[in-house]
Design a protein around this motif. Sequence first.
Motif, PDB file in Angstrom:
ATOM      1  N   SER A  40      46.602  38.268  33.402  1.00 30.74           N
ATOM      2  CA  SER A  40      47.024  37.284  34.391  1.00 30.74           C
ATOM      3  C   SER A  40      48.541  37.169  34.312  1.00 30.74           C
ATOM      4  CB  SER A  40      46.354  35.938  34.079  1.00 30.74           C
ATOM      5  OG  SER A  40      46.439  35.063  35.158  1.00 30.74           O
ATOM      6  N   VAL A  70      43.832  37.643  29.375  1.00 30.43           N
ATOM      7  CA  VAL A  70      43.011  36.446  29.490  1.00 30.43           C
ATOM      8  C   VAL A  70      42.089  36.417  28.270  1.00 30.43           C
ATOM      9  CG1 VAL A  70      41.275  35.259  30.890  1.00 30.43           C
ATOM     10  CG2 VAL A  70      43.079  36.588  32.007  1.00 30.43           C
ATOM     11  N   GLY A  78      36.732  32.603  27.707  1.00 32.27           N
ATOM     12  CA  GLY A  78      36.576  31.205  28.069  1.00 32.27           C
ATOM     13  C   GLY A  78      37.752  30.606  28.819  1.00 32.27           C
ATOM     14  N   GLU A  79      38.785  31.386  29.058  1.00 34.69           N
ATOM     15  CA  GLU A  79      40.000  30.929  29.731  1.00 34.69           C
ATOM     16  C   GLU A  79      39.968  31.384  31.181  1.00 34.69           C
ATOM     17  OE1 GLU A  79      44.530  30.960  28.166  1.00 34.69           O
ATOM     18  OE2 GLU A  79      43.617  32.947  28.334  1.00 34.69           O
ATOM     19  N   THR A  80      40.355  30.516  32.120  1.00 30.24           N
ATOM     20  CA  THR A  80      40.441  30.934  33.519  1.00 30.24           C
ATOM     21  C   THR A  80      41.706  31.762  33.716  1.00 30.24           C
ATOM     22  OG1 THR A  80      41.728  29.022  34.270  1.00 30.24           O
ATOM     23  CG2 THR A  80      39.300  28.785  34.264  1.00 30.24           C
ATOM     24  N   LEU A  81      41.753  32.485  34.825  1.00 29.74           N
ATOM     25  CA  LEU A  81      42.958  33.253  35.159  1.00 29.74           C
ATOM     26  C   LEU A  81      44.169  32.334  35.255  1.00 29.74           C
ATOM     27  CD1 LEU A  81      41.449  35.602  37.890  1.00 29.74           C
ATOM     28  CD2 LEU A  81      42.184  36.278  35.587  1.00 29.74           C
ATOM     29  N   GLU A  82      43.971  31.168  35.862  1.00 30.01           N
ATOM     30  CA  GLU A  82      45.069  30.213  36.029  1.00 30.01           C
ATOM     31  C   GLU A  82      45.538  29.664  34.683  1.00 30.01           C
ATOM     32  OE1 GLU A  82      42.787  30.575  39.776  1.00 30.01           O
ATOM     33  OE2 GLU A  82      42.184  30.190  37.714  1.00 30.01           O
ATOM     34  N   GLU A  83      44.605  29.334  33.810  1.00 32.84           N
ATOM     35  CA  GLU A  83      44.980  28.848  32.476  1.00 32.84           C
ATOM     36  C   GLU A  83      45.745  29.925  31.711  1.00 32.84           C
ATOM     37  OE1 GLU A  83      41.197  25.808  31.724  1.00 32.84           O
ATOM     38  OE2 GLU A  83      41.052  27.904  31.090  1.00 32.84           O
ATOM     39  N   ALA A  84      45.302  31.165  31.853  1.00 28.63           N
ATOM     40  CA  ALA A  84      45.958  32.274  31.151  1.00 28.63           C
ATOM     41  C   ALA A  84      47.398  32.466  31.617  1.00 28.63           C
ATOM     42  CB  ALA A  84      45.167  33.566  31.339  1.00 28.63           C
ATOM     43  N   GLN A 134      47.136  32.939  44.397  1.00 26.13           N
ATOM     44  CA  GLN A 134      47.037  34.326  43.959  1.00 26.13           C
ATOM     45  C   GLN A 134      47.704  35.205  45.000  1.00 26.13           C
ATOM     46  OE1 GLN A 134      43.151  35.757  42.754  1.00 26.13           O
ATOM     47  NE2 GLN A 134      43.791  37.882  42.971  1.00 26.13           N
ATOM     48  N   SER A 192      45.946  41.599  43.280  1.00 23.43           N
ATOM     49  CA  SER A 192      45.358  42.106  42.036  1.00 23.43           C
ATOM     50  C   SER A 192      45.638  43.605  41.970  1.00 23.43           C
ATOM     51  CB  SER A 192      43.860  41.823  41.976  1.00 23.43           C
ATOM     52  OG  SER A 192      43.205  42.431  43.064  1.00 23.43           O
TER      53      SER A 192
END
Length: 145
Positions: A14, A46, A49-55, A73, A76
Amino acid sequence: MKQHSWKHRVRVRSCGVLIENGKVLLVELCSPVVNDWVWIPPGGEVTFGETLEEAVIREMKEETGLTVSVVKQLTSNQVIRPPVHAIEFYFLVERIEGDVELGHDPELEEKDQILRNIGFFSKTDIKTMNVVPQFLIEILDDYLT
């Protein structure tokens, strides 16, 4: 450069595209794909358990010192260059707080760090730099001056 766990598995990455005053923030790193120095938007793997946004928020903090929020986004990408296989997501982000400073990769020992430079660059700048992936130059065209 030490390859660590980047070989022979699919990695999900990410990445954050921060644009301010018509310039994009890029970090220079030694790419495990080409084993050479390249300029790339900050980002990384990533974790489970982590979202793309959190990463992307975490990676931006680690590599740039900035706290950011995700706007949207952008695109990709898939990289398959054995032994590397990565699926990458690029997000437009905006700064919430902090000053830009070159960070580090916490998974790597100090002697094995792959980041060496950071800065904001214009459309003219990035056309003369080794920016990866190359298609980002076209995507960023509408955002940069």
